[in-house]
Design an enzyme around this catalytic site. Structure first.
Site, PDB file in Angstrom:
ATOM      1  N   GLN A 171       3.423   0.212  -7.222  1.00 39.16           N
ATOM      2  CA  GLN A 171       1.988  -0.022  -7.026  1.00 39.16           C
ATOM      3  C   GLN A 171       1.291  -0.344  -8.349  1.00 39.16           C
ATOM      4  OE1 GLN A 171      -1.037   3.200  -5.896  1.00 39.16           O
ATOM      5  NE2 GLN A 171      -0.887   1.953  -4.062  1.00 39.16           N
ATOM      6  N   GLU A 197     -10.422   4.913  -8.418  1.00 39.10           N
ATOM      7  CA  GLU A 197     -10.925   4.230  -7.242  1.00 39.10           C
ATOM      8  C   GLU A 197     -12.239   4.861  -6.768  1.00 39.10           C
ATOM      9  OE1 GLU A 197      -7.619   3.144  -4.810  1.00 39.10           O
ATOM     10  OE2 GLU A 197      -8.755   3.568  -3.006  1.00 39.10           O
TER      11      GLU A 197
END
Lengths: 605, 248
Positions: A234, A253
């Site tokens: 990722q 995030e």
């Protein structure tokens, strides 16, 4: 040559991040003797850097949430190659694991009615992340660390495991050295839990700490365990890009969860330009609706900035490649703009994102309440790892368990933000529980002296070569450059074949690495030992990625840009063959039970 | 690209004799002291010992004394330091030296073991959960920001100059105790220990610890002074003592 000391435990846990600590707690509670080995000081593991929160369908903020929505979100995010049993257990058990942390002293942010607050995150349909501002990892690790302190777990800090030793095919013990003196120690155990985290240091730009060198992956692989899904790496869309010395450091995030938007150099909010079909029904149609979602309007859908990480990372990559990037090769992430929408925005940002505010102020001399950040993709997490049984977390080697990032399955092709911290506590607990059970049933294994002797000798070889040998730091840097350039965010066959060739060369150079000085706290020597693990995991990533001739989740191939249904029916495994070479195979994914299929279907509406 | 000189403490194994060694290296925009140390390690001194993990001010591993001040190497930007002179980088002086920049901080882990652990009250709701207001946990959350870098312990004169490690737990664990004492769910009582075992009275609130805290925790004002006040109220205030005698 004899080891300095030997130890014997019922359960030996390797790694003291969230998964390792939770496993140690569970095993200790089961009444067996527990040893814990960690490469750093206690409480410093990479978990401490996790920011956003831990995903758990507690429904404290939105009562439409439940385990079925969380399960379906996780499977969709993972593009359906997940271990569905792990995704199911994770969704069902995460809320209890979070509540348990509170009972052990964790202090989560609160809702107005005094419950644990939950926030929005990419790929999650409802606000689901229990959090503490943006320092949730610190809260998690400190709570587990402090709880462990009183349980009689013996902690061996700043010890590095060199080799895993088997007895008749089952896990028997490990050879380790202590950083402080460089002395060897032999640990025997009836059951071993690997909880060693990720592989980020195989890449040049990474959010990972120095410890992310794939130790558990490589130890298990060399011992003959099966790894799966190693191609699924990722790249987190938002790492810092400026100044150069902080390149790769994570920007949570949570910034987007709190309303941060992505813009290119033309000021365009480009995430609205490309919304995948399977996410269209759940994505806001315009900025207005996106903002209402951030403000927790239950009738609104999430903004496209909160699509899955692989997609956001590729959109950013596209903007940069098209020449619409920021001055230092990223794009702009703007949270300051919310002052147009809410009063006291500055205070709000500082309260919701204190760690980010601090990080940019101190390291980039930038005030995120006033200016946009420059961000770009950074290597963050590996979805692949040691193949484990979904319930027990036991690997393909009896007595060897794995949990957390070094274990594979729950995340499939791509991990949703926030699912990692909950993965650690759900499967850390399970690994500890089943390892203790295994230890109770098993007899004491024998650790073969010959294998220990061989491993000790091999690990001291860099001293014999001395300063005339290859510089291990240089080999590591060259490896990182190659992986970044050739097996990165966008891949193709020719480049990955080139990477495999290069890896053979790096292996050869690593075998010639030399180091001067004493064994005491010798960083160069430690780098020589880490290198072997980095090379093994890099090869597994490259070979698996070559085998997966499609694009899915974190794995994107420009020569095979589409998802292929057939590739959704198997995982790709890597295993060491008898001659020492790496075997790559396709292993079918077990059929999902009808009731879980039905859950997914229902949630699609 | 310019150059800077770093005067780094190097020691023999076992932490015996040691001396500063000068290393000159190239520096570039945005570099922090830890970057320079890494560069020196990779290019000039591969066996230089240095402890670090996150390089983001979140783990508290790379504590050192930079130009004589206790700081995190990863949070010390070179553009905030005068580079006309060599930059001195040395280990924390309150703890025994292991090698070069690495010290033995195990004492801190032993201290924590000796403190009473978190003991929550009964759950508030039938489902076994609790209710807390954000305003009631704000102050505890401030203390829980601590990254255990031990810079506050390094600078505390009770430990550094008077070597009272066996009698005094230091600012880090006063903050830890405050986080437990002020935790809305906790039911245990640590004031007796703070007075007699942990000797909170040794702290004469010079605020050195607060000044070096990289997390900007108000160690003295928000943790130590309120704890001192509680100890005083309990053990030294005659009115409170009288009231307690009457009310039992």
């Amino acid at each position: 040559m004899a080891a300095h000391a030997t130890y014997s435990y019922d359960v030996l846990v390797i790694g003291a991040g969230g998964a390792g600590l939770r496993a140690a707690i569970e095993a200790a509670n089961a009444g067996v003797s527990v040893g814990l080995i960690c490469k750093s000081l206690l409480g410093k593991a990479h978990t401490v850097m996790a920011e956003g929160g831990m995903a758990a369908a507690m429904a404290n903020v939105d009562d439409r949430d439940n385990w079925m929505v969380h399960f379906a979100d996780t499977m969709r995010g993972g593009q359906y190659v997940n271990n569905w049993r792990m995704a199911e257990l994770h969704a069902k058990e995460a809320p209890d694991r979070v509540r348990e942390l509170e009972a052990w002293g964790a202090v989560f942010d609160r809702t107005p009615d005094g419950k644990i607050l939950q926030r929005n995150f990419g790929g999650h349909r409802y606000p689901r992340l229990a959090h503490v501002g943006d320092r949730t990892g610190l809260e998690l690790i400190r709570t587990l660390q402090d709880h462990t302190t009183y349980l009689g777990v013996t902690v061996h800090m700043e010890h590095t495991v060199i080799e895993l030793i088997l007895d008749n095919g089952r896990a028997a013990g490990v050879l380790a050295y202590d950083r402080e003196r460089g002395r060897f120690h032999v640990f025997s155990a009836k059951a071993i839990v690997l909880a060693t985290g990720g592989i980020g240091r195989a890449y040049k730009i990474t959010s990972n700490s120095w410890e992310g060198t794939g130790d558990g992956h490589a130890l298990a692989y060399r011992a003959g365990a099966q790894l799966i899904d190693m191609e699924f790496v990722q790249f987190h869309p938002t790492g810092m890009v400026w100044p150069p010395s902080v390149r790769g450091l994570l920007v949570t995030e949570g910034v987007r969860g709190e309303g941060g938007v992505l813009r290119n150099s033309e000021g365009r909010r480009f995430m609205f330009d490309d919304i995948p079909d399977n996410y269209k029904p759940q994505t806001a149609s315009d900025p207005e609706e996106g903002w209402r979602y951030v403000m927790q309007d239950k009738t609104a859908r999430r903004p496209p900035e909160l699509l899955t990480r692989d997609h956001v990372a590729r959109c950013i990559n596209r903007e940069v490649k098209a020449g619409r990037g920021s001055p230092h090769g990223g794009v702009f992430l703007d949270i300051a703009w919310i002052k147009e929408r809410i009063p006291n925005a500055e205070e709000h940002i500082k309260r919701k994102l204190p760690s980010m505010y601090h990080q940019f102020k101190e390291l980039a001399d930038l005030d995120i309440t006033k200016e946009p950040m420059e961000i770009g993709p950074t290597t963050h997490y590996i979805m692949g790892g040691i193949k484990v049984d979904g319930d027990s977390q036991e690997s393909t080697i009896p007595g060897l368990f794995a949990a957390g990032e070094c274990a594979a399955g729950i995340n499939g092709a791509n991990r949703l933000g926030g699912n990692s911290l909950s993965d650690l506590i759900v499967f850390g607990k399970r690994a500890g529980e089943y390892a203790a059970q295994h230890a109770r049933k098993g007899s004491a294994p024998k650790v073969d002296d010959g294998a220990v002797e061989k491993a000790m000798k091999a690990s001291l070889a860099p001293f014999e070569r001395g300063a005339a040998g290859e510089n291990p730091y240089k080999v590591q840097q060259d490896l990182q450059e190659a992986m970044q350039a050739l097996v990165g965010i966008v891949r193709n066959e020719a480049e990955m074949q080139e990477a495999v060739q290069k890896l053979a060369g790096f292996n050869e150079r690593a075998s010639r690495a030399g180091i001067d000085g004493h064994r005491e706290y010798n960083s160069g020597w430690h780098t020589c030992i880490d290198l072997r693990n980095l090379l093994d995991v890099s090869e597994a990533i490259a070979r698996s990625a070559i085998e997966r001739k499609e694009s899915r989740g974190g794995h994107f191939r420009e020569d095979y840009p589409d998802k292929v249904a057939e590739f959704g029916t198997f995982n790709i495994s890597t295993k060491r063959s008898a001659d020492g070479s790496m075997q790559v195979a396709r292993i079918p994914i077990a059929d999902m039970p009808a009731e879980l299929k039905q859950v997914i279907e229902e949630q699609k509406q | 690209m310019s150059q800077a000189t770093f005067r780094i403490w190097r020691s023999e194994p076992g932490g015996g004799s040691g001396a500063f060694t000068d290393y000159t290296t190239e520096i570039s925009e945005g570099m922090v002291v830890l970057d320079a140390v890494h560069k020196i390690q990779a290019e000039q001194a591969p066996d230089l010992a240095c402890r670090w993990n996150c390089k983001a001010g979140k783990c508290g591993s790379c504590s050192a004394e930079i130009n004589g001040k206790p700081r995190l190497m990863c949070m010390s930007r070179l553009n905030s330091i005068n580079l006309d002179q060599p930059v001195t980088v040395e280990p924390m002086r309150t703890f025994p030296l292991i090698k070069d920049l690495v010290t033995d901080v195990s004492w801190n882990f032993r201290v924590k073991k000796g403190l009473k652990k978190f003991k929550p009250r009964q759950a508030d709701a039938p489902d076994g959960t609790w209710r807390m207001a954000q305003r009631d946990i704000d102050r505890v959350q401030e203390f829980r920001k601590c990254i255990e870098c031990f810079l506050c312990q390094d600078v505390c004169h009770v430990l550094r100059d008077h070597d009272k490690h066996e009698e005094f737990i230091g600012p880090r664990f006063l903050v830890y105790s405050a986080a437990l004492e002020m935790h809305p769910l906790d039911t245990d009582d640590r004031l007796g220990d703070l007075k007699d075992k942990n000797n909170i009275g040794y702290c004469n609130i010079t605020k050195c610890c607060t000044k070096v805290c990289p997390e900007h925790i108000h160690i003295t004002d928000n943790a130590i002074i309120p704890l001192k006040e509680r100890v005083v109220d309990r053990f030294y205030d005659p009115v409170t003592r009288l009231l307690r005698m009457i009310t039992g």
